[in-house]
Design a protein around this motif. Sequence first.
Motif, PDB file in Angstrom:
ATOM      1  N   VAL A  73     -47.723  39.088  16.134  1.00 51.19           N
ATOM      2  CA  VAL A  73     -46.322  38.955  15.714  1.00 51.19           C
ATOM      3  C   VAL A  73     -45.850  37.539  15.997  1.00 51.19           C
ATOM      4  O   VAL A  73     -45.247  36.879  15.146  1.00 51.19           O
ATOM      5  CB  VAL A  73     -45.417  39.971  16.450  1.00 51.19           C
ATOM      6  CG1 VAL A  73     -43.966  39.715  16.114  1.00 51.19           C
ATOM      7  CG2 VAL A  73     -45.813  41.388  16.109  1.00 51.19           C
ATOM      8  N   GLY A  74     -46.135  37.067  17.191  1.00 49.04           N
ATOM      9  CA  GLY A  74     -45.737  35.717  17.563  1.00 49.04           C
ATOM     10  C   GLY A  74     -46.358  34.673  16.663  1.00 49.04           C
ATOM     11  O   GLY A  74     -45.742  33.653  16.349  1.00 49.04           O
ATOM     12  N   SER A  75     -47.575  34.944  16.214  1.00 50.69           N
ATOM     13  CA  SER A  75     -48.289  33.960  15.388  1.00 50.69           C
ATOM     14  C   SER A  75     -47.825  33.941  13.946  1.00 50.69           C
ATOM     15  O   SER A  75     -47.756  32.871  13.333  1.00 50.69           O
ATOM     16  CB  SER A  75     -49.791  34.268  15.374  1.00 50.69           C
ATOM     17  OG  SER A  75     -50.302  34.229  16.668  1.00 50.69           O
ATOM     18  N   TYR A  76     -47.552  35.114  13.392  1.00 50.42           N
ATOM     19  CA  TYR A  76     -47.346  35.186  11.939  1.00 50.42           C
ATOM     20  C   TYR A  76     -45.903  35.365  11.508  1.00 50.42           C
ATOM     21  O   TYR A  76     -45.616  35.308  10.317  1.00 50.42           O
ATOM     22  CB  TYR A  76     -48.171  36.328  11.355  1.00 50.42           C
ATOM     23  CG  TYR A  76     -49.655  36.168  11.595  1.00 50.42           C
ATOM     24  CD1 TYR A  76     -50.391  37.181  12.186  1.00 50.42           C
ATOM     25  CD2 TYR A  76     -50.313  34.993  11.241  1.00 50.42           C
ATOM     26  CE1 TYR A  76     -51.750  37.046  12.413  1.00 50.42           C
ATOM     27  CE2 TYR A  76     -51.668  34.848  11.466  1.00 50.42           C
ATOM     28  CZ  TYR A  76     -52.380  35.870  12.058  1.00 50.42           C
ATOM     29  OH  TYR A  76     -53.718  35.730  12.283  1.00 50.42           O
ATOM     30  N   CYS A  77     -44.994  35.584  12.441  1.00 57.43           N
ATOM     31  CA  CYS A  77     -43.609  35.879  12.046  1.00 57.43           C
ATOM     32  C   CYS A  77     -42.619  34.922  12.698  1.00 57.43           C
ATOM     33  O   CYS A  77     -41.819  35.333  13.552  1.00 57.43           O
ATOM     34  CB  CYS A  77     -43.256  37.315  12.413  1.00 57.43           C
ATOM     35  SG  CYS A  77     -44.398  38.511  11.733  1.00 57.43           S
ATOM     36  N   PRO A  78     -42.649  33.670  12.285  1.00 58.22           N
ATOM     37  CA  PRO A  78     -41.801  32.677  12.942  1.00 58.22           C
ATOM     38  C   PRO A  78     -40.311  32.908  12.696  1.00 58.22           C
ATOM     39  O   PRO A  78     -39.490  32.405  13.467  1.00 58.22           O
ATOM     40  CB  PRO A  78     -42.242  31.350  12.298  1.00 58.22           C
ATOM     41  CG  PRO A  78     -42.833  31.742  10.991  1.00 58.22           C
ATOM     42  CD  PRO A  78     -43.432  33.098  11.177  1.00 58.22           C
ATOM     43  N   LEU A  79     -39.989  33.660  11.652  1.00 55.65           N
ATOM     44  CA  LEU A  79     -38.578  33.877  11.336  1.00 55.65           C
ATOM     45  C   LEU A  79     -38.015  35.124  11.988  1.00 55.65           C
ATOM     46  O   LEU A  79     -36.865  35.483  11.757  1.00 55.65           O
ATOM     47  CB  LEU A  79     -38.393  33.997   9.816  1.00 55.65           C
ATOM     48  CG  LEU A  79     -38.844  32.798   9.002  1.00 55.65           C
ATOM     49  CD1 LEU A  79     -38.629  33.059   7.520  1.00 55.65           C
ATOM     50  CD2 LEU A  79     -38.098  31.539   9.429  1.00 55.65           C
TER      51      LEU A  79
END
Lengths: 189, 582
Positions: B344-350
């Motif tokens: 989640v931290g890697s792929y969902c910056p928004l």
Amino acid sequence: MEGRVTYDNDDLNLKATELRLGLPGTDETEDHEQAVSTARNNKRPSPDDCVIKSKSDEAAPVAKAQIVGWPPIRSYRKNTLQPKKTEAEAPGIYVKVSMDGAPYLRKIDLKVYKGYPELLKALENMFKFTIGEYSEREGYKGSEYAPTYEDKDGDWMLVGDVPWDMFMSSCKRLRIMKGSEARGLGCGV
Amino acid sequence: MIMESMRKKESPSSVVSTQFPDEVLERVFALLTSHKDRSSVSLVCKDWYNAERWSRTHVFIGNCYSVSPEILARRFPNIRSVTLKGKPRFSDFNLVPQNWGADIHAWLVAFADKYPFLEELRLKRMTVSDESLEYVAANFQNFKVLSLLSCDGFSTDGLAAIATHCKNLTELDIQENGVEDKSGSWLSCFPESFTSLEVLNFANMSAEVNFDALERLVSRCKSLKALKVNKSISLEQLQRLLVCAPQLVELGTGSFSQDLTTRHYAELENAFNNCKNIQTLSGLWEATALYLPVLYPASANLTFLNLSYAALQSGDLAKLLVHCPSLWRLWVLDTVEDKGLEAVGSYCPLLEELRVFPADPFDEEIIHGVTEEGFVAVSFGCRRLHYVLYFCRQMTNAAVATIVQNCPDFTHFRLCIMNPGQPDYVTNDPMDEAFGAVVKTCTKLRRLSVSGLLTDLTFEYIGTYAKNLETLSVAFAGSSDWGMQCVLGGCPKLRKLEIRDCPFGNKALLSGLEKYESMRSLWMSACNVTMNGCRLLAREMPRLNVEVMKEDGSDDSQADKVYVYRSVAGPRRDAPPSVLTL
């Protein structure tokens, strides 16, 4: 599997699943009513029920009695969630089988059977009794036993009415009813 | 801003009323949508009060007992849309007696008389009977929106009445209710001539609906933008629905596991590929890695992904999230574990909102789930995070400090360490410093739920720093009355305070005497409050309703559950015997 039993704590009546040394058929009706009444209002049973059930719960492995309303998860989430096993293949569909008058319950794997005839034969062998002839109109005629099962909604259904696959996915436990109760299920809706 | 410009035009002798006839004021006020703005406007002067009340079409009532239908109708003659909330929030967790109240019927009778053109009814935690639903169907010809969230008392028969008679219905949203699900036949009650539906949500109902009826309904409702079906709908059926409604913006799938042939799999993939507008995705019961890839083509514009019914592993989640770069809201089960949260931290910056629900909240033998590491990982990758609901079995003060340092904009911080009274598992200290860090760093904090081993220090911090806090939930925490006193004395914007199983007694309760009138409500259960304390409160503050719910077998002097709320309607007359109004 046991984890699942405690999960449905609120609307599963645990008395039907606990090991019994006495005649299991005796207080079945009041359990059934309770199961029906909590199933009807599947939002929540009274808080007292939760506490009492958790105290008398011998079947679950949880050491502590469950605190009412904790963790704060809403009832609908508890009821609808079915946690997947971590193994790739689910090992089997094990359901408990009880028989009115028998001193203890058995467990069978529904996946082992290809259809109703095999299942019923296995039950007959396990509990040493005979099931009658199944017909859609009259249920099981010719013996004082009727095989029933509890489905996902908490209702007690006659075994054999729905397609085998549907039965396998909705059967939570089996009970072989005996005597007048059995006849009641066989006739009518 | 409108108010500012109008005030500038006022002359000192204030002849506002001649410069601005009522119609003008009303037209201007009709543009105001926020309730807070409207409340402010109505307090300026009598003319403005009147203009506001005539122009108001939507009313929000956060506590149905704070006002009566008569008072409401007297003040606002032109209401078309009502939002009502009933029971205290802890009723969701079985803490409120069965027949507590919050019955909608009396309101409906008043509405039928005063607001026959009522269009929208949005209810939360109310008791709604089939009779009430039938009453709605029969009495409001223009009825358009029915939204029931966490309500109880009705069955699918009531829904059948709505479907049969409400010819102008645009929204039927039945969420998370205690519905008696007799059968799915209610869905078949929408007449063939009915085409106005825009929102249909029956995801949390269990009975199987007639699929042909559903397919026909979806086909003919060309404006349908939100469809959330229940578990009984299979993947094959879903594909057919998507073909009928590729315009959907919100989709809740049914069961996401079925043995599909290659051809059906391809058809399903194709159907998703044609749904270019999907922003919200939910349902996904029993989703397995095998079928998640069909979602990929439709995931590019996803802003809200609700996986809280899909027990996914970390790898499956990661593979899916790669395709969801626009995500700002994500709900998952803790089966994804810390590794999944790293993804989640890697792929969902928004990402702005994260909710992690426990798959097995009652099984103490489970050692899986998420820990402080997962939360920390998300905070490093998602700097815009401001809403979190996190269920875990271990946490540390240090981790929380890091999290809020990374994400100082938290508005909603709800942390549930599932074992009551559990300390920092590394240092064995109370979790006071964790929540201290939260309130010191997150100045915009509006909602806070605390857990773990907490002393009065936590509440000192909250009272000192949480100046924007509106809602506080406390369980199994605190050392003495002082804790609660700090909160009541320190949080100027506090509106809702709910407390269970804490050592707060009468001294704490009574320290908030003046405060409670500026709050919506206070809930205290299994604390040390006595009947005498409650009676004193009721005597001193006549404009508060003080209600006590006693439990069987408890001491006569103990006030087991206390619910205090401000009201202009006086003590309620529909309280059951188990609820004592003092």
